[in-house]
Design an enzyme around this catalytic site. Structure first.
Site, PDB file in Angstrom:
ATOM      1  N   HIS A  99      14.163  -0.768   9.724  1.00  0.00           N
ATOM      2  CA  HIS A  99      12.752  -1.168   9.736  1.00  0.00           C
ATOM      3  C   HIS A  99      12.647  -2.653  10.001  1.00  0.00           C
ATOM      4  O   HIS A  99      13.516  -3.430   9.596  1.00  0.00           O
ATOM      5  CB  HIS A  99      12.052  -0.806   8.429  1.00  0.00           C
ATOM      6  N   HIS A 101      10.141  -5.867   9.390  1.00  0.00           N
ATOM      7  CA  HIS A 101       8.981  -6.338   8.625  1.00  0.00           C
ATOM      8  C   HIS A 101       8.139  -7.270   9.505  1.00  0.00           C
ATOM      9  O   HIS A 101       8.679  -8.208  10.115  1.00  0.00           O
ATOM     10  CB  HIS A 101       9.420  -7.185   7.426  1.00  0.00           C
TER      11      HIS A 101
HETATM   12  P1  5GP Z   1      13.933  -3.840   2.748  1.00  0.00           P
HETATM   13  O1  5GP Z   1      14.073  -4.527   1.432  1.00  0.00           O
HETATM   14  O2  5GP Z   1      14.847  -2.649   2.866  1.00  0.00           O
HETATM   15  O3  5GP Z   1      14.056  -4.777   3.933  1.00  0.00           O
HETATM   16  O4  5GP Z   1      12.441  -3.333   2.793  1.00  0.00           O
HETATM   17  C1  5GP Z   1      12.036  -2.080   2.335  1.00  0.00           C
HETATM   18  C2  5GP Z   1      10.533  -2.128   2.206  1.00  0.00           C
HETATM   19  O5  5GP Z   1      10.056  -0.808   2.088  1.00  0.00           O
HETATM   20  C3  5GP Z   1      10.051  -2.889   0.965  1.00  0.00           C
HETATM   21  O6  5GP Z   1       9.278  -4.009   1.369  1.00  0.00           O
HETATM   22  C4  5GP Z   1       9.226  -1.852   0.201  1.00  0.00           C
HETATM   23  O7  5GP Z   1       8.050  -2.376  -0.354  1.00  0.00           O
HETATM   24  C5  5GP Z   1       8.922  -0.822   1.274  1.00  0.00           C
HETATM   25  N1  5GP Z   1       8.755   0.530   0.743  1.00  0.00           N
HETATM   26  C6  5GP Z   1       9.605   1.167  -0.100  1.00  0.00           C
HETATM   27  N2  5GP Z   1       9.139   2.406  -0.359  1.00  0.00           N
HETATM   28  C7  5GP Z   1       7.986   2.544   0.350  1.00  0.00           C
HETATM   29  C8  5GP Z   1       7.043   3.618   0.483  1.00  0.00           C
HETATM   30  O8  5GP Z   1       7.168   4.698  -0.096  1.00  0.00           O
HETATM   31  N3  5GP Z   1       5.977   3.410   1.300  1.00  0.00           N
HETATM   32  C9  5GP Z   1       5.802   2.225   1.969  1.00  0.00           C
HETATM   33  N4  5GP Z   1       4.721   2.106   2.744  1.00  0.00           N
HETATM   34  N5  5GP Z   1       6.667   1.190   1.855  1.00  0.00           N
HETATM   35  C10 5GP Z   1       7.749   1.355   1.057  1.00  0.00           C
END
Ligand code: 5GP
Ligand code: ZN
Length: 136
Positions: A99, A101
């Protein structure tokens, strides 16, 4: 992929606030909203992270990011945006489905803090490392 929260969002098994969708890519609001408009752009195909993707899949993902980023900017009136991709736990990855951001920025002291700590340049070390990377 089973037990992947983003695959479940893509399949419609878990609700999300969608902002963009095409055949290969989905974008939806991050549930945490680090800053208002914080959006995640994901490939519909499951990859653990960018390190597992080939150029074609990554190209499809990145091709739509400028359009989505501008839509977020327009809707939020943000002053700028950080576009961030975390790979593996040490880099802050918590969801293991690629993903990107999109984090709109409003003020220097909003809730996103991205800091690069600069070091004095060591030119021989830079040259050696660049050669090692280019030969890897
Ligand atoms: P990472 O830390 O892996 O770069 O980012 C993962 C992101 O996924 C986090 O910012 C978190 O808030 C988001 N996230 C986790 N679970 C969910 C969910 O069920 N729905 C949505 N819309 N975002 C999620
Ligand atoms: Zn997945």
């Amino acid at each position: 992929m089973e037990d992947c929260i983003f695959c479940k969002i893509i399949a419609g098994e878990i609700p999300s606030s969608k902002v963009y969708e095409d055949e290969q890519v989905l974008a939806f609001l991050d549930i945490s909203q680090v800053t208002p408009g914080h959006t995640l752009v994901v490939p519909k195909e499951h990859f653990r992270n960018m390190l597992e993707m080939d150029g074609e899949a990554a190209g499809q993902l990145f091709a739509c990011i400028p359009t989505i980023a501008r839509k977020v900017m327009k809707a939020t009136d943000a002053k700028g945006m950080n576009i961030i991709n975390n790979n593996e736990e040490i880099a802050g990855q918590t969801v293991f489905h690629t993903h990107v951001h999109l984090a709109p920025r409003y003020t220097e002291d909003d809730d996103l803090n991205v800091t690069f700590v600069a070091h004095e340049p060591d030119f021989p070390a830079l040259a050696a490392l660049a050669e090692k990377i280019s030969n890897a």
